[in-house]
Design an enzyme around this catalytic site. Structure first.
Site, PDB file in Angstrom:
ATOM      1  N   HIS A 103       0.805  -1.231   0.000  1.00 53.94           N
ATOM      2  CA  HIS A 103       0.000   0.000   0.000  1.00 53.94           C
ATOM      3  C   HIS A 103       0.831   1.271   0.000  1.00 53.94           C
ATOM      4  CE1 HIS A 103      -3.863  -1.917   0.144  1.00 53.94           C
ATOM      5  NE2 HIS A 103      -3.533  -2.628   1.194  1.00 53.94           N
TER       6      HIS A 103
ATOM      7  N   ASP B 131      17.038 -12.046  -2.971  1.00 50.24           N
ATOM      8  CA  ASP B 131      18.429 -11.828  -3.403  1.00 50.24           C
ATOM      9  C   ASP B 131      18.987 -10.513  -2.871  1.00 50.24           C
ATOM     10  OD1 ASP B 131      18.430 -13.445  -6.719  1.00 50.24           O
ATOM     11  OD2 ASP B 131      18.689 -14.229  -4.690  1.00 50.24           O
TER      12      ASP B 131
ATOM     13  N   ASP C  26      -8.810  -5.586   5.571  1.00 55.81           N
ATOM     14  CA  ASP C  26      -9.305  -6.336   4.416  1.00 55.81           C
ATOM     15  C   ASP C  26     -10.275  -7.432   4.842  1.00 55.81           C
ATOM     16  OD1 ASP C  26      -6.232  -5.708   2.891  1.00 55.81           O
ATOM     17  OD2 ASP C  26      -8.162  -5.154   2.025  1.00 55.81           O
TER      18      ASP C  26
HETATM   19  O1  LIG Z   1      -5.961  -5.735   6.068  1.00 54.80           O
HETATM   20  C1  LIG Z   1      -5.226  -5.102   6.852  1.00 54.80           C
HETATM   21  O2  LIG Z   1      -5.599  -4.492   7.875  1.00 54.80           O
HETATM   22  C2  LIG Z   1      -3.783  -5.087   6.548  1.00 54.80           C
HETATM   23  O3  LIG Z   1      -3.302  -5.931   5.821  1.00 54.80           O
HETATM   24  C3  LIG Z   1      -2.993  -3.909   7.041  1.00 54.80           C
HETATM   25  C4  LIG Z   1      -3.236  -2.737   6.113  1.00 54.80           C
HETATM   26  O4  LIG Z   1      -2.992  -3.151   4.772  1.00 54.80           O
HETATM   27  C5  LIG Z   1      -2.294  -1.580   6.429  1.00 54.80           C
HETATM   28  O5  LIG Z   1      -2.018  -0.889   5.258  1.00 54.80           O
HETATM   29  C6  LIG Z   1      -2.889  -0.593   7.389  1.00 54.80           C
HETATM   30  O6  LIG Z   1      -4.094  -0.090   6.894  1.00 54.80           O
END
Ligand SMILES: O=C(O)C(=O)C[C@H](O)[C@@H](O)CO
Length: 266
Positions: free
Chosen positions: A48, A87, A178
């Site tokens: 992100h 790597d 998410d």
């Molecule tokens: O779903 C989530 O919560 C994460 O995976 C963390 C967020 O992606 C992180 O960017 C904070 O919002």
């Protein structure tokens, strides 16, 4: 000298709690500033934050060796991208959006050299071997890679037992934002149904003997997640800390009231 020991992998294997912070400013200079703040781990966010591979590698170099263990989150669990980032010397990966055991099995193979996996051998060129100077890196590289997979959907939760049981998966990170979105609670990771799913997920990860990880920006929720058994817990991000601290400083100087900001559901 073989591949360096991975202190984060050792710590979660020994059930030593690890406190972390998200690094999403996409700046090696800012990453180096944060590296001195005493966190056990720092998550360099390639999902992100506007990070490409060179920038991820530069932030990794800025953090490594300064007390915090740098973990890289890739934008996706892509075998070729995993090969490239390992790597560079990265030893701990966080892979988002893992929904099936087949996906997880492929990711384990991607971080391992043959015969146990399919990681391409470019050791002579990579920073991971000090550009070929570490001549026995291949012998123990697999052992020092720490693979953390993100469970952040109903499908992922349904497969969590199989994924957690896989040899080569060192820990599972539940993504509340998410997961909330997938559960129909977009922007509300504190929803009771999401918390219940996290509680259940943590119990199943622990039953499989793997490490439990999560992130929250809410101090109360952070202690709740720790009480629920989080083994590695991120309690903030450099971006949100910069926003809140700079806004607060201006308000305080001008004597302005704290705005009634509704908590972001991120
Ligand atoms: O779903 C989530 O919560 C994460 O995976 C963390 C967020 O992606 C992180 O960017 C904070 O919002």
């Amino acid at each position: 000298m073989p591949a360096p020991k991975n202190p984060f992998k050792a710590a979660i294997r020994e059930n030593r709690f690890q406190l972390g912070l998200w690094v999403a400013l996409a700046s090696p200079y800012a990453a180096e500033v944060v590296a001195g703040s005493g966190y056990d781990w720092l998550l360099i966010d390639g999902e992100h934050a506007p990070n490409d591979l060179p920038l991820l590698a530069a932030q990794y170099r800025a953090i490594a060796g300064r007390g915090s263990h740098p973990i890289v989150r890739l934008p996706v669990g892509d075998t070729a991208l995993i090969k490239q980032v390992l790597d560079t010397g990265v030893q701990t990966l966080l892979i988002p959006m893992v929904d099936t055991v087949e996906q997880a099995r492929q990711l384990v193979r991607a971080v391992r050299y043959p015969p146990h996996g399919i990681r391409g051998v470019g050791a002579a060129l990579g920073r991971a071997t000090n550009f070929g100077r570490i001549t026995d890196y291949l012998q123990n590289a697999n052992d020092e890679i720490c693979l953390i997979l993100q469970i952040e959907s109903r499908a992922g939760l349904a497969a969590i037992d199989e994924i957690a049981a896989l040899e080569g998966v060192d820990g599972l990170f539940i993504g509340p934002s998410d997961l909330a979105a997938d559960m129909g609670h977009l922007g509300n990771p504190a929803h009771p149904e999401v918390r219940a799913a996290i509680v259940d997920g943590f119990a199943r990860i622990e039953k499989a003997g793997k490490a439990r990880g999560i992130l929250t920006l809410d101090p109360v929720q952070a202690h709740d997640y720790r009480d629920l058994g989080a083994d590695f817990l991120a309690i903030g991000t450099d971006v949100t800390l910069l926003v809140s601290a700079t806004e607060r400083l201006r308000r305080e100087f001008l004597g302005e009231a704290e705005p009634g900001r509704t908590e972001s559901g991120y």
